[in-house]
Design a protein around this motif. Sequence first.
Motif: not given
Length: 220
Positions: A10, A17, A21, A33, A35, A57
């Motif tokens: 993400d 992204s 989600k 998730a 990062e 993503p």
Amino acid sequence: MSKDDLVLLDFWVSPFSLRVKIALEEKGLSYVAREEDIFGGKSDLLLKSNPIYEKVPVLLHNGKPIVESANIVYYIDETWASPRLLPACAYGRSRARFWADFIDKKVFDAGSSIWKSKGEELESAKKEFIDVLKKLEGAMGGKDYFGGDEFGFVDIVLIGLVAWFDAYEKCGGFKIEEECPKIGSWIKKCKKRESVAKILPNPQQVCEFVGMLRKGHGIE
């Protein structure tokens, strides 16, 4: 490993992204998730999972990578049947895929041209962006959502991009609600959904991020 072992690679402000989600939230799925530092150094997991594009993503389902956001949303809808995001009929699905493709090819690039431009180029970029939104208004017709009366696949594909719309307005000196009232009304309706309200980032933070990009491009 359970069927629903889901990890999303993400980046907090990536509109692509965000749509993934929101799709996961709509299905009521639990996920982690992760990062990514897309500027400072992408993880080995991201580079291994998406070696062609090396971008977020990426959805890892039981360790298997699914890439490209609209494709991921399609995969989510096929894998977890309820609630349905794509129309039940083949014609409806083909139409949804067409407009999702239109959104991917037009909306982000047209919006990006706004924050990347100034002067006459900015005016031209605004005109193009508004024209794209007007075409989407035509696609929606008199319905509440792109799929009709229910929030669905095309809505999810577009609503992630809406996270950047405030920044486009600020850079371009215009209001989407005034130029495209049907899209403005759709945005308000979508933002009332729990899945959307929970996921979309703070508009001010997005504006600050876009301001940083503008400075990096020597625009400000």
